[in-house]
Write a protein that holds these residues in place. Structure first.
Motif, PDB file in Angstrom:
ATOM      1  N   SER A 136       0.567  -1.108  -0.018  1.00 31.22           N
ATOM      2  CA  SER A 136      -0.063   0.009   0.041  1.00 31.22           C
ATOM      3  C   SER A 136       0.945   1.211   0.078  1.00 31.22           C
ATOM      4  O   SER A 136       1.801   1.185   0.792  1.00 31.22           O
ATOM      5  N   GLY A 137       0.421   2.146  -1.000  1.00 28.96           N
ATOM      6  CA  GLY A 137       1.097   3.616  -0.868  1.00 28.96           C
ATOM      7  C   GLY A 137       2.395   3.333  -1.621  1.00 28.96           C
ATOM      8  O   GLY A 137       3.059   4.501  -1.696  1.00 28.96           O
ATOM      9  N   THR A 138       2.756   2.213  -2.451  1.00 31.96           N
ATOM     10  CA  THR A 138       3.790   2.327  -3.061  1.00 31.96           C
ATOM     11  C   THR A 138       3.551   1.565  -4.400  1.00 31.96           C
ATOM     12  O   THR A 138       2.389   1.155  -4.726  1.00 31.96           O
ATOM     13  N   VAL A 139       4.409   1.438  -5.542  1.00 29.68           N
ATOM     14  CA  VAL A 139       4.385   0.625  -6.350  1.00 29.68           C
ATOM     15  C   VAL A 139       5.027  -0.834  -6.379  1.00 29.68           C
ATOM     16  O   VAL A 139       5.661  -1.281  -7.400  1.00 29.68           O
ATOM     17  N   LEU A 140       5.561  -0.954  -5.181  1.00 33.05           N
ATOM     18  CA  LEU A 140       6.508  -1.935  -4.943  1.00 33.05           C
ATOM     19  C   LEU A 140       5.655  -3.367  -4.514  1.00 33.05           C
ATOM     20  O   LEU A 140       4.632  -3.157  -3.933  1.00 33.05           O
ATOM     21  N   LYS A 141       6.175  -4.326  -5.122  1.00 30.61           N
ATOM     22  CA  LYS A 141       5.468  -5.678  -4.787  1.00 30.61           C
ATOM     23  C   LYS A 141       6.369  -6.311  -3.726  1.00 30.61           C
ATOM     24  O   LYS A 141       7.526  -5.762  -2.941  1.00 30.61           O
ATOM     25  N   ALA A 142       5.481  -7.072  -3.044  1.00 24.74           N
ATOM     26  CA  ALA A 142       5.997  -7.746  -1.880  1.00 24.74           C
ATOM     27  C   ALA A 142       7.325  -8.269  -1.845  1.00 24.74           C
ATOM     28  O   ALA A 142       8.000  -8.176  -0.704  1.00 24.74           O
ATOM     29  N   LYS A 143       7.361  -8.991  -2.896  1.00 21.37           N
ATOM     30  CA  LYS A 143       8.736  -9.451  -2.918  1.00 21.37           C
ATOM     31  C   LYS A 143      10.113  -8.609  -3.249  1.00 21.37           C
ATOM     32  O   LYS A 143      11.216  -9.108  -3.231  1.00 21.37           O
ATOM     33  N   ASP A 144       9.834  -7.412  -3.537  1.00 19.56           N
ATOM     34  CA  ASP A 144      10.623  -6.316  -3.664  1.00 19.56           C
ATOM     35  C   ASP A 144      11.774  -6.107  -2.667  1.00 19.56           C
ATOM     36  O   ASP A 144      12.832  -5.756  -3.150  1.00 19.56           O
ATOM     37  N   ILE A 145      11.113  -6.375  -1.249  1.00 17.14           N
ATOM     38  CA  ILE A 145      11.708  -5.700  -0.083  1.00 17.14           C
ATOM     39  C   ILE A 145      12.529  -7.064   0.748  1.00 17.14           C
ATOM     40  O   ILE A 145      12.726  -6.748   1.724  1.00 17.14           O
ATOM     41  N   ILE A 146      12.621  -8.231   0.120  1.00 17.40           N
ATOM     42  CA  ILE A 146      13.240  -9.231   1.037  1.00 17.40           C
ATOM     43  C   ILE A 146      14.669  -9.271   1.140  1.00 17.40           C
ATOM     44  O   ILE A 146      15.057  -9.927   2.286  1.00 17.40           O
ATOM     45  N   ASP A 147      15.423  -8.561   0.531  1.00 14.75           N
ATOM     46  CA  ASP A 147      16.691  -8.484   0.902  1.00 14.75           C
ATOM     47  C   ASP A 147      17.230  -7.354   1.574  1.00 14.75           C
ATOM     48  O   ASP A 147      17.758  -6.646   1.190  1.00 14.75           O
ATOM     49  N   VAL A 148      16.857  -7.659   3.137  1.00 13.09           N
ATOM     50  CA  VAL A 148      17.243  -6.517   3.953  1.00 13.09           C
ATOM     51  C   VAL A 148      18.629  -6.417   4.550  1.00 13.09           C
ATOM     52  O   VAL A 148      19.585  -7.529   4.038  1.00 13.09           O
ATOM     53  N   SER A 149      19.244  -5.785   5.343  1.00 11.90           N
ATOM     54  CA  SER A 149      20.449  -5.687   5.676  1.00 11.90           C
ATOM     55  C   SER A 149      20.731  -7.071   6.684  1.00 11.90           C
ATOM     56  O   SER A 149      19.942  -7.560   7.426  1.00 11.90           O
ATOM     57  N   PRO A 150      21.947  -7.486   6.315  1.00 12.70           N
ATOM     58  CA  PRO A 150      22.177  -8.882   6.861  1.00 12.70           C
ATOM     59  C   PRO A 150      22.454  -8.615   8.437  1.00 12.70           C
ATOM     60  O   PRO A 150      22.629  -9.794   9.117  1.00 12.70           O
TER      61      PRO A 150
END
Length: 213
Positions: A136-150
């Motif tokens: 919501s509020g973006t054009v990001l898909k849920a899978k786009d943000i899975i690579d977070v800081s390790p």
């Protein structure tokens, strides 16, 4: 962050060595439930439940003070709002290494614990049916943000109470580093996020039982 992790490990081994020469040492096995909150202005987040468990070594340090070196494995969750009033549940797993100071309010029964810890994170995991959902509020898909800081740094604050063998633990862990910082290195993701930086910190409350050997 790697230097902090190495320092905690080295300090822990050093403290562990000192503990062997003191009375009142405890090796503990703990486990329990957790609830993780994601604090961010980028998404609408909701806390979700998870679990954690691991090992710790407690030893006398000075007068009413002890030190604790511990390592825990965790599986934590939070959810983000997607379009059409849907929610996407994210799971992430990893390990935490902590080095704590402990004040013994009542010797062998009640203590207050605090100190730093390093959390090593794996990638976020979501259900295959959620991957294409738009946050919501973006054009990001849920899978786009899975690579977070390790890796992330955190502050631990908690209390324990009970007997010498079995004690209850309640503690809170708050991150002081950006959980999403790795996403800011991808220009395409920044563009999808309206050219706003990704910012997020984690807060996790835990309730556990510890068995001292």
């Amino acid at each position: 962050m790697k230097k902090i992790f190495a320092l905690l490990m080295l300090s822990g081994f050093s403290v562990f060595g000192q503990f062997q020469n003191k009375d009142g040492n405890r090796i503990g096995i703990s486990g329990g439930i957790s609830q993780t909150s994601l604090f961010t202005s980028n998404f609408s987040a909701k806390p979700e439940s998870g679990f954690a468990g691991g090992l710790s070594v407690r030893g006398n340090y000075y007068n009413d003070w002890s030190m604790i070196y511990g390592m825990q494995f965790f599986s934590n969750n939070f959810s983000l709002e997607a379009d059409y009033n849907q929610r996407v549940k994210y799971n992430f797993q990893g390990v935490k290494v902590r080095l704590l100071f402990s004040y013994n309010v009542v010797e062998d029964h009640v203590s207050v614990d605090f100190g730093p810890q390093v959390q090593i994170n794996g990638k976020l995991h979501i259900s295959g049916t959620d991957e294409e959902k738009q946050l919501s509020g973006t054009v990001l898909k849920a899978k786009d943000i899975i690579d977070v800081s390790p890796a992330s740094g955190q502050i631990y604050l908690g209390a324990s109470g009970g007997g010498k063998v079995i004690r209850a633990l309640v503690f809170y862990e708050y991150g002081f580093t950006n959980f999403f910082n790795k996403l800011n290195k991808d220009d395409d993701l920044l563009a999808k996020n309206g050219n706003r930086n990704f910012k997020g910190t984690l807060g996790t409350i835990n309730a556990q039982i510890i068995f001292n050997l």
